[in-house]
Write an enzyme that holds these catalytic residues in place. Structure first.
Site, PDB file in Angstrom:
ATOM      1  N   GLY A 109       0.830  -1.201   0.000  1.00 55.27           N
ATOM      2  CA  GLY A 109       0.000   0.000   0.000  1.00 55.27           C
ATOM      3  C   GLY A 109       0.864   1.251   0.000  1.00 55.27           C
ATOM      4  N   ARG A 172      -0.250  -5.249  -5.334  1.00 52.80           N
ATOM      5  CA  ARG A 172      -0.130  -6.491  -4.558  1.00 52.80           C
ATOM      6  C   ARG A 172      -0.144  -7.661  -5.544  1.00 52.80           C
ATOM      7  NH1 ARG A 172      -0.741  -4.827   0.733  1.00 52.80           N
ATOM      8  NH2 ARG A 172      -2.000  -2.962   0.998  1.00 52.80           N
ATOM      9  N   ASN A 198       5.975  -6.151   5.261  1.00 51.56           N
ATOM     10  CA  ASN A 198       6.404  -7.511   5.606  1.00 51.56           C
ATOM     11  C   ASN A 198       6.311  -8.451   4.403  1.00 51.56           C
ATOM     12  OD1 ASN A 198       3.652  -7.239   5.655  1.00 51.56           O
ATOM     13  ND2 ASN A 198       3.345  -8.428   7.529  1.00 51.56           N
ATOM     14  N   ILE A 227       3.430   1.920   7.498  1.00 49.80           N
ATOM     15  CA  ILE A 227       2.867   3.084   8.177  1.00 49.80           C
ATOM     16  C   ILE A 227       2.485   2.716   9.611  1.00 49.80           C
ATOM     17  CG2 ILE A 227       0.447   2.754   7.547  1.00 49.80           C
ATOM     18  CD1 ILE A 227       0.503   5.720   6.561  1.00 49.80           C
ATOM     19  N   ASP A 228       2.214   1.419   9.840  1.00 52.73           N
ATOM     20  CA  ASP A 228       1.789   0.956  11.171  1.00 52.73           C
ATOM     21  C   ASP A 228       2.928   0.952  12.194  1.00 52.73           C
ATOM     22  OD1 ASP A 228      -0.519   0.446   9.843  1.00 52.73           O
ATOM     23  OD2 ASP A 228      -0.478  -1.733  10.049  1.00 52.73           O
TER      24      ASP A 228
HETATM   25  P1  ATP Z   1       1.632  -3.433   3.286  1.00 46.53           P
HETATM   26  O1  ATP Z   1       2.230  -3.051   4.596  1.00 46.53           O
HETATM   27  O2  ATP Z   1       1.174  -2.262   2.508  1.00 46.53           O
HETATM   28  O3  ATP Z   1       0.642  -4.535   3.385  1.00 46.53           O
HETATM   29  P2  ATP Z   1       3.293  -5.483   2.154  1.00 46.53           P
HETATM   30  O4  ATP Z   1       4.648  -5.460   1.592  1.00 46.53           O
HETATM   31  O5  ATP Z   1       3.078  -6.350   3.354  1.00 46.53           O
HETATM   32  O6  ATP Z   1       2.882  -3.976   2.442  1.00 46.53           O
HETATM   33  P3  ATP Z   1       1.759  -7.254   0.470  1.00 46.53           P
HETATM   34  O7  ATP Z   1       0.637  -6.904  -0.445  1.00 46.53           O
HETATM   35  O8  ATP Z   1       1.496  -8.206   1.568  1.00 46.53           O
HETATM   36  O9  ATP Z   1       2.259  -5.844   1.008  1.00 46.53           O
HETATM   37  O10 ATP Z   1       2.977  -7.831  -0.377  1.00 46.53           O
HETATM   38  C1  ATP Z   1       3.629  -7.069  -1.389  1.00 46.53           C
HETATM   39  C2  ATP Z   1       4.215  -7.943  -2.447  1.00 46.53           C
HETATM   40  O11 ATP Z   1       5.015  -8.970  -1.866  1.00 46.53           O
HETATM   41  C3  ATP Z   1       3.161  -8.637  -3.285  1.00 46.53           C
HETATM   42  O12 ATP Z   1       3.509  -8.449  -4.639  1.00 46.53           O
HETATM   43  C4  ATP Z   1       3.221 -10.077  -2.843  1.00 46.53           C
HETATM   44  O13 ATP Z   1       2.933 -10.945  -3.926  1.00 46.53           O
HETATM   45  C5  ATP Z   1       4.643 -10.244  -2.368  1.00 46.53           C
HETATM   46  N1  ATP Z   1       4.730 -11.218  -1.274  1.00 46.53           N
HETATM   47  C6  ATP Z   1       4.015 -11.211  -0.132  1.00 46.53           C
HETATM   48  N2  ATP Z   1       4.367 -12.249   0.679  1.00 46.53           N
HETATM   49  C7  ATP Z   1       5.323 -12.944   0.016  1.00 46.53           C
HETATM   50  C8  ATP Z   1       6.102 -14.115   0.311  1.00 46.53           C
HETATM   51  N3  ATP Z   1       5.948 -14.797   1.451  1.00 46.53           N
HETATM   52  N4  ATP Z   1       6.992 -14.535  -0.618  1.00 46.53           N
HETATM   53  C9  ATP Z   1       7.146 -13.864  -1.783  1.00 46.53           C
HETATM   54  N5  ATP Z   1       6.459 -12.742  -2.112  1.00 46.53           N
HETATM   55  C10 ATP Z   1       5.567 -12.278  -1.240  1.00 46.53           C
HETATM   56 MG    MG Z   2       1.683  -6.351   4.900  1.00 50.13          MG
END
Ligand code: ATP
Ligand code: MG
Length: 456
Positions: A109, A172, A198, A227-228
């Site tokens: 995000g 995502r 993460n 952001i959290d």
């Molecule tokens: P936010 O804090 O905004 O949720 P985030 O990085 O956790 O940020 P996600 O949508 O969970 O956001 O993941 C971002 C990207 O990382 C996505 O493209 C997703 O496919 C990839 N991803 C998430 N988890 C894994 C994993 N365990 N292994 C490989 N890729 C991953």
């Molecule tokens: Mg996340």
């Protein structure tokens, strides 16, 4: 070398066997280890950081293992030191700038400061002498064939920090790790800067592992974007400060609405899937919150000790009330849908709407309706431009990400720990989200400030 098993540090070693105990987070293997001596860095960075420099993460000395807020790792030990690696430019670098193709990708995000970090990475790469810098559009999706990479230079990024969002776009989901690494090989990318939370870091770590498996000399360096503020070991992550500041504005609007209405109640939902840091800090900062609800602390809405009964009391005594609720709080009240987003994260039910409806219903049922207004400022906050303090944090993190890659480190992320800038191995910081300790002094200060009772 004696090994200790700590619940939250998986790969640590003891530097000293005597008390006080000393632990150190190990760095990931340098990526170009076959050039053991490295190249001398041409640039003058006003002093270099020695690879052996450490930052003291924390020293807590407690007089008893049960001291409030004390985290007791070993009950026999009342003094623990944890050390991490200091970030910054190294004298020996492991890439020749003219051979570097660097790529930047932003996933997940939006968060205030993304553009600031992108900008600093590009500027610092150029100072090292890197000419080939590209942006991967729309997160990991941009590694698919259909989207063209975006050439980046100081000229392109000069003013991007003046607006929020991400110049590169975010998303995502997307291709799997092996497809991403195929695409990196095809494009000749040997430095990858990954900005995300993460999930993104789990992806970055998997990309790092896959590159090692294929023996590619690729440095994968993360910059944590959450952001959290829910990343382990770090003082704070970029965007958090801005979020708290903006959240305060929403709280102030809710307060004015509630205060100006007859029997007015304002409800503000803030970000925080597993941790209530934004809700707590914004409540502390605003001084206008009567009830702060966070994921870490269970509560009841109904019943003699429930939130609704307390709101009734507040209307009787103060005439109005303002509630601040973190998005991950009270999920047990909502029906589970099992819905997941493109990245596989569980989609939460809307606790803000639920509390709004229950509040309306409660006061209608007791024959004395309340004027309930609900504000969800989430997307207004996420899209903000970084404030001054986050702007500075982003600048230092962006620069250090580049220094880390040139130093040959991979599978690492950058952060601020105990006021110093450090490199951390990715797996250590994403093993689980950092949550607020309901026994901490800070949470109790928040309770003192709101004046709320326990809702259980
Ligand atoms: P936010 O804090 O905004 O949720 P985030 O990085 O956790 O940020 P996600 O949508 O969970 O956001 O993941 C971002 C990207 O990382 C996505 O493209 C997703 O496919 C990839 N991803 C998430 N988890 C894994 C994993 N365990 N292994 C490989 N890729 C991953
Ligand atoms: Mg996340």
């Amino acid at each position: 070398e004696q090994r200790f098993h700590l619940p939250h540090l998986t790969d640590v070693y003891a530097d000293a066997m005597s008390y006080p105990s000393t632990f150190c987070l190990r760095m990931r293997t340098p990526v170009n280890e076959d050039f053991a001596d490295g190249y001398p860095s041409d640039e003058k960075w006003h002093g270099y950081i020695n690879n052996n420099d450490r930052v003291l993460l924390k020293v807590i000395r407690y007089s008893s293992p049960t001291s409030a807020g004390a985290e007791c790792i070993d009950p026999n030990c009342t003094w623990v030191e944890q050390w991490v690696h200091r970030a910054g430019p190294r004298e020996k670098i492991y890439y020749k700038p003219e051979n570097v193709k660097a790529a930047i990708v932003t996933c997940g995000g939006l968060c205030p400061g993304l553009n600031d970090v992108i900008r600093q990475i590009v500027i610092t790469l150029e100072i090292y002498g890197v000419k080939n810098i590209v942006g991967i559009p729309f997160g990991y999706r941009g590694f698919g064939k259909e989207l063209a990479e975006m050439p980046l230079s100081r000229k392109v990024v000069q003013n991007v920090h003046l607006s929020g969002g991400s110049l590169l776009g975010v998303s995502r989901g997307g291709p799997n790790v092996s497809e991403i690494v195929d695409s990196m090989e095809e494009r000749g990318i040997n430095m990858l800067f990954v900005l995300g939370g993460n999930g993104t870091h789990a992806g970055a770590n998997a990309i790092h592992d896959e590159c090692r498996k294929r023996q590619l000399k690729v440095a994968v360096v993360g910059v944590p974007k959450t952001i959290d503020n829910d990343i382990l070991l770090m003082d704070k992550t970029f965007g958090f400060d801005t979020a708290v500041e903006e959240a305060q504005r929403a709280i102030n609007s809710a307060y004015i609405e509630a205060h100006s209405a007859y029997r007015g109640i304002g409800i503000v939902k803030l970000m925080g899937r597993s941790s209530g840091f934004i809700a707590m800090q914004a409540s502390l900062a605003s001084g206008q919150i009567d009830v702060c609800l966070i994921p870490e602390v269970p509560f009841h809405l109904h019943g003699p000790h429930g939130v609704l009964r307390h709101l009734k009391y507040l209307l009787e005594t103060k005439g109005s009330a303002v509630v601040c609720v973190a998005e991950g709080a009270g999920q047990n009240f909502l029906e589970k849908t099992n819905a997941k987003d493109a990245s596989g994260n569980i989609v939460f039910g809307d606790i803000g709407v639920h509390i709004q409806q229950e509040t309306k219903k409660y006061f209608k049922d007791i024959g004395d309706p309340a004027d309930v207004k609900y504000i969800d400022p989430t997307y207004m906050i996420r899209a903000c431009r970084a404030n001054a303090s986050d702007g500075i944090l982003c600048t230092v993190l962006g620069q250090n990400a580049v220094h880390g890659a040139f130093a040959g480190y991979s599978g690492i992320t950058v952060g601020i720990c105990n006021t110093h800038y450090v490199y951390l191995p990715i797996p250590e910081v994403i093993s689980y989200p950092k949550v607020l300790d309901p026994n901490s002094r800070m949470w109790h200060r928040c309770l003192t400030s709101t004046g709320q009772p326990d809702f259980v």
